[in-house]
Design an enzyme around this catalytic site. Structure first.
Site, PDB file in Angstrom:
ATOM      1  N   GLU A   1       0.835  -1.189   0.000  1.00 35.58           N
ATOM      2  CA  GLU A   1       0.000   0.000   0.000  1.00 35.58           C
ATOM      3  C   GLU A   1       0.873   1.244   0.000  1.00 35.58           C
ATOM      4  OE1 GLU A   1      -3.011  -0.263   3.014  1.00 35.58           O
ATOM      5  OE2 GLU A   1      -3.768  -2.167   2.269  1.00 35.58           O
TER       6      GLU A   1
ATOM      7  N   HIS B   1     -10.747  10.728   7.569  1.00 35.16           N
ATOM      8  CA  HIS B   1     -10.628   9.283   7.728  1.00 35.16           C
ATOM      9  C   HIS B   1      -9.999   8.852   9.045  1.00 35.16           C
ATOM     10  CE1 HIS B   1     -10.363   5.129   6.443  1.00 35.16           C
ATOM     11  NE2 HIS B   1      -9.050   5.122   6.559  1.00 35.16           N
TER      12      HIS B   1
ATOM     13  N   HIS C   1      -8.667  10.433   3.797  1.00 31.19           N
ATOM     14  CA  HIS C   1      -8.436   9.334   2.868  1.00 31.19           C
ATOM     15  C   HIS C   1      -8.644   9.860   1.453  1.00 31.19           C
ATOM     16  CE1 HIS C   1      -8.580   5.473   0.878  1.00 31.19           C
ATOM     17  NE2 HIS C   1      -8.188   4.903   2.002  1.00 31.19           N
TER      18      HIS C   1
ATOM     19  N   ARG D   1      -0.336   9.154   9.239  1.00 29.69           N
ATOM     20  CA  ARG D   1      -0.266   7.713   9.485  1.00 29.69           C
ATOM     21  C   ARG D   1       0.084   6.941   8.219  1.00 29.69           C
ATOM     22  NH1 ARG D   1      -4.006   3.581   8.724  1.00 29.69           N
ATOM     23  NH2 ARG D   1      -5.639   5.081   8.179  1.00 29.69           N
TER      24      ARG D   1
END
Length: 568
Positions: free
Chosen positions: A164, A386, A280, A421
């Site tokens: 990812e 998000h 997000h 993050r």
């Protein structure tokens, strides 16, 4: 704490501020705007061997991955645990998590490499020791989930690993393709229901942390009929999840209303890192919040972001293209959609059919409900609130600055995520910190930090319009892009709003005011915090900020542990 000298270090070219351990006061950092010294919330780092304590009664607020994993680990250690959930047990964010769990379990991967990616994504504001803890202990917690029966995806008898955004290698495990959270939530809930030392209470909203003799001593709750109840306890564990409903557009479930930080703030505990809210990049651009999530793994498998004319554009924005860090991708999509006057799309049509079927069944079904066939149609996407990097300031055992109070998972601010993050580190942190808090329960050694006088929740009379106004102000003033004038206007509007009648809206308003204050104070752009009027990173501001009773205090960073040397 170890007596180590500050060190100037860099990870993958990202400079980190000098690290400081324990309760030594760093004169260069701990000064307010008038240049006078201030204490900060010094957080000690206890070894796991110091955490064994007597059996106690604990009440957990929230039933996501962090809260239920804590409950199981604490109950296994002989503690009595009550879990209070304001909705059904599995109605929180964990169940919706389409992404997986990052852990260094693949061939050639190491916790040190995972740590390097985490620190790089965190934009020089991670607490390196906190980040190291989740990277070091992550593989063991993953094995715990396997033991609980979570059916992680495999290939040829080994865990299937995906890559990812901002990960250097494939290290993300999934269950059911993009249904990892669902499987984790169901497994933890089943185990909690079966455990004789875990009591589950659903449908009660916590409105206040009971503070007695200077420590958390239980919680006061209210059910749907307005009946109130007090759950007395030796320890209160906040595991309430995020604060996405501060914003007009969010992927978070309706339960994500900043409850943990608001409860802790009223109880007098310190909060931290509130300006860092991750948006997000790829929520499905249909309907109203909560917006369905289109997992970041879709880009990890080769999905391409395209503008209104069908052209890929991320390579012009960042060297990693579609796999750039989340904040970069989110702002790029936001800007491109604004320029074109039409949504950006995520194109999966070129992927093999087997990949779409195996990896993205949830995305395919959600899109199908909205008339989108991911085999032939590009998916319209938009950024949405998000994940909150900020929350209740804790040490590496989940202990807040108020004795008796713990915070774990998204509602906590360990510093592990820094300013941004890394993808799939959230479920991981919930597991690791749930385990560490359970190991600390009943032990001594509370953090030495500032505490404000406890305040009872204010009585309010305003209606549901107020929540919509908070969300409008936050999206416009403290969203993906911010500036000083907008934040000042937002602060004036929020300060003028009356107290809401319902507890959730009250929590949102209280935390919104603090988020705006934190965003106004940080006059630079770093990670998820982007200031149009201060678009560059300022190395002098590589310091976390704690808030106690609405007053800011700087929190210094520690040095980076050498995990490779530890492993050797």
């Amino acid at each position: 704490a170890p007596d180590r000298r500050p060190a100037e270090v860099a990870v993958r070219g990202v400079p980190l501020a000098p690290g400081l351990f324990g309760n030594v006061r760093p004169a260069d950092y701990c000064r307010d705007d008038k240049n006078s010294p201030r204490d900060y919330c010094g957080l000690d780092v206890k070894s796991r061997g110091d955490m064994d304590g007597r059996p106690v009664e604990a009440v957990v607020v929230g039933s996501g991955v962090a809260g239920l994993f804590f409950a199981l680990r604490a109950a296994d250690r002989g503690h009595a645990v009550t879990v209070v959930s304001k909705a059904a047990l599995t109605d929180g964010s964990t169940r919706l998590a389409q992404g997986g769990i990052a852990a260094a379990v693949g061939p050639g991967d190491t916790p040190a490499a995972h740590l390097a990616d985490t620190l790089a994504a965190g934009a020089a504001l991670c607490d390196p020791e906190a980040a190291a803890v989740i990277c070091r202990e992550g593989p063991a917690r993953l094995r715990d989930l396997v033991a609980l029966g979570v059916p992680f995806d495999t290939r040829e008898g080994a865990l299937a690993l995906g890559r990812e955004a901002a990960h250097g290698v494939a290290r993300v495990v999934h269950a059911g393709g993009d249904a990892t959270g669902l499987h984790v939530a169901d497994a933890l809930a089943a185990a909690a229901r079966a455990h004789p030392a875990v009591t589950l209470v659903e449908g009660e909203t916590v409105v206040e942390i009971v503070v007695a003799a200077g420590r958390a001593a239980g919680v006061r709750t209210r059910d749907a009929d307005g009946a109130e109840r007090v759950h007395r306890a030796d320890a209160v564990v906040l595991a309430t999840g995020g604060m996405g409903h501060l914003y007009r557009h969010t992927t978070n479930p309706p339960t994500a209303t900043a409850d943990g930080p608001a409860l802790a703030h009223r109880a007098g505990a310190a909060l931290a890192d509130l300006e860092f809210v991750q948006f997000h990049p790829t929520a499905l651009a249909v309907g109203t919040s909560p917006l369905p999530l289109v997992t970041e793994a879709a880009r990890g498998e080769g999905g391409v972001l395209r503008d209104a004319r069908g052209r890929p554009f991320m390579r012009d924005v960042h060297p990693m293209g579609d796999l750039a860090p989340r904040d970069v991708v989110a702002r790029a999509i936001f800007a491109r959609a604004r320029e074109d006057g039409a949504p950006v799309t995520l194109d999966l049509t070129h992927l093999p059919g087997a990949v779409r079927a195996e990896r993205f069944p949830t995305v395919a079904e959600i899109c199908r409900r909205h008339g989108i066939d991911i085999a032939r149609d590009p998916i319209p996407v938009t950024p949405a609130a998000h994940f909150a990097m900020g929350g209740v300031l804790t040490d590496l055992a989940g202990r807040a600055t108020l004795p008796g109070l713990y915070a774990i998972g998204e509602c906590a601010a360990t510093g592990a995520h820094g300013a941004n993050r890394l993808a799939s580190n959230s479920l991981l942190e919930g597991l690791v910190m749930g385990d560490r808090a359970a190991a600390a329960l009943g032990g001594a050694g509370w953090p030495d930090g500032r505490v404000a006088p406890a305040a009872a929740p204010a009585a309010g009379t305003s209606g549901p319009w107020l929540r919509a106004e908070v969300q409008r102000v936050m999206w416009d003033a403290a969203g993906l892009e911010r500036d000083g004038d907008g934040l000042a206007r937002g602060a004036r509007v929020l300060d003028a709003l009356p107290s809401p009648a319902d507890p959730e809206s009250q929590n949102l308003l209280e935390v919104a005011r603090l988020v705006v204050a934190a965003a106004a104070r940080r006059t630079e752009s770093r990670g998820a915090h982007f200031r149009r009027d201060h678009p560059h990173l300022d190395a002098r501001q590589a310091v976390r900020t704690a808030w106690v009773g609405g007053v800011p205090y700087p929190v210094p960073l520690r040095t980076v542990p050498d995990l490779a040397q530890e492993a050797a």
